[in-house]
Design a protein around this motif. Structure first.
Motif, PDB file in Angstrom:
ATOM      1  N   THR A 119       0.831  -1.202   0.000  1.00 14.39           N
ATOM      2  CA  THR A 119       0.000   0.000   0.000  1.00 14.39           C
ATOM      3  C   THR A 119       0.867   1.254   0.000  1.00 14.39           C
ATOM      4  N   VAL A 120       1.892   1.253   0.840  1.00 16.11           N
ATOM      5  CA  VAL A 120       2.810   2.394   0.902  1.00 16.11           C
ATOM      6  C   VAL A 120       3.465   2.611  -0.460  1.00 16.11           C
ATOM      7  N   VAL A 121       3.898   1.508  -1.088  1.00 17.15           N
ATOM      8  CA  VAL A 121       4.537   1.593  -2.398  1.00 17.15           C
ATOM      9  C   VAL A 121       3.572   2.165  -3.427  1.00 17.15           C
ATOM     10  N   ASN A 122       2.330   1.660  -3.435  1.00 19.38           N
ATOM     11  CA  ASN A 122       1.339   2.118  -4.410  1.00 19.38           C
ATOM     12  C   ASN A 122       0.958   3.575  -4.216  1.00 19.38           C
ATOM     13  N   VAL A 123       0.871   4.012  -2.955  1.00 20.82           N
ATOM     14  CA  VAL A 123       0.531   5.412  -2.689  1.00 20.82           C
ATOM     15  C   VAL A 123       1.649   6.324  -3.186  1.00 20.82           C
ATOM     16  N   VAL A 124       2.883   5.933  -2.935  1.00 14.92           N
ATOM     17  CA  VAL A 124       4.022   6.728  -3.387  1.00 14.92           C
ATOM     18  C   VAL A 124       4.045   6.807  -4.915  1.00 14.92           C
ATOM     19  N   LEU A 125       3.724   5.690  -5.579  1.00 11.36           N
ATOM     20  CA  LEU A 125       3.720   5.657  -7.052  1.00 11.36           C
ATOM     21  C   LEU A 125       2.403   6.098  -7.642  1.00 11.36           C
ATOM     22  N   ARG A 126       1.395   6.342  -6.767  1.00  8.72           N
ATOM     23  CA  ARG A 126       0.062   6.768  -7.192  1.00  8.72           C
ATOM     24  C   ARG A 126      -0.580   5.781  -8.149  1.00  8.72           C
TER      25      ARG A 126
END
Length: 226
Positions: free
Chosen positions: A215-222
């Motif tokens: 989730t953290v990765v996806n939020v950072v990459l939008r």
């Protein structure tokens, strides 16, 4: 993301032998939810101060928070909290436009941001960065949601789960989940059903931690945010 055919087969196999989560797992999961909810609110407290200020400008005037009825664990109804990303009375306005509302339903209960007249300029930014979801830490602390689980749905969406509705509702909905880290808005029904049920049938602390990391990765990459 797993091959969709293999995932669907996996869900069908898992459903034949659903195991109840252990008391230890549920206890630890709740502890993590409380600690995570408190830390989340503390870390993002500046956002809770800044966003109300931004709501006083332009086309954002109106309530800071938006709440909507969602279906929780065992079918219990609750109000989910978000920073408002739409104009006031957005749901009523959408339903008044029969053509647009039909398109919304047919398009997996969403519209492309460019054609959705309900979303404000600030709202588009909040959605793209997922900042609109932050108030759900409050839902987590109240026990209505968990940090990780299937995303809570509106009543109309339950029909998508058919005979598996009771399985879907057997766990607490999550602030994030397997569907979100597997594509989110880029993955609609019926594929979303398999993703959500895959979590239900395979829930574990390791799986939860993996989803939180992704989730953290996806939020950072939008990724997948509308």
């Amino acid at each position: 993301m797993e091959n969709q055919g293999a995932l669907s087969e996996s869900v069908q196999q898992s459903a034949t032998g659903v195991n109840k989560p252990s008391i230890v797992y549920l206890f630890l999961k709740r502890i993590i939810d409380i600690v995570g909810g408190v830390i989340g609110l503390l870390i993002f407290s500046p956002v809770f101060i800044l966003i109300p200020i931004l709501y006083m400008r332009g086309d954002n005037k109106g309530p800071v928070f938006f709440k909507q009825v969602r279906i929780g664990k065992n079918g219990k109804v609750f109000h989910i909290y978000k920073f408002r990303s739409m104009v006031v009375n957005a749901e009523q306005k959408l339903k008044q436009n029969e053509v647009l509302y039909k398109k919304y339903i047919d398009n997996n209960y969403k519209l492309e941001p460019e054609e959705d007249p309900r979303i404000t300029n600030l709202g588009r930014f909040l959605r793209k960065t997922s900042l609109d979801e932050l108030p759900q830490f409050i839902n987590v602390l109240k026990g209505e949601m968990s940090l990780v689980g299937p995303r809570p749905v509106v009543q109309e969406e339950l029909k998508e789960y058919g005979s598996k509705t009771s399985d879907f509702l057997s766990v607490s909905p999550g602030l994030t989940g397997y569907w979100q880290v597997s594509g989110r808005s880029n993955v609609g029904y019926p594929e979303r059903v398999d993703l959500e049920l895959h979590y239900v049938y395979n829930a574990s602390l390791f799986f939860d931690i993996k989803i939180l990391f992704l989730t953290v990765v996806n939020v950072v990459l939008r990724k997948g945010a509308y």
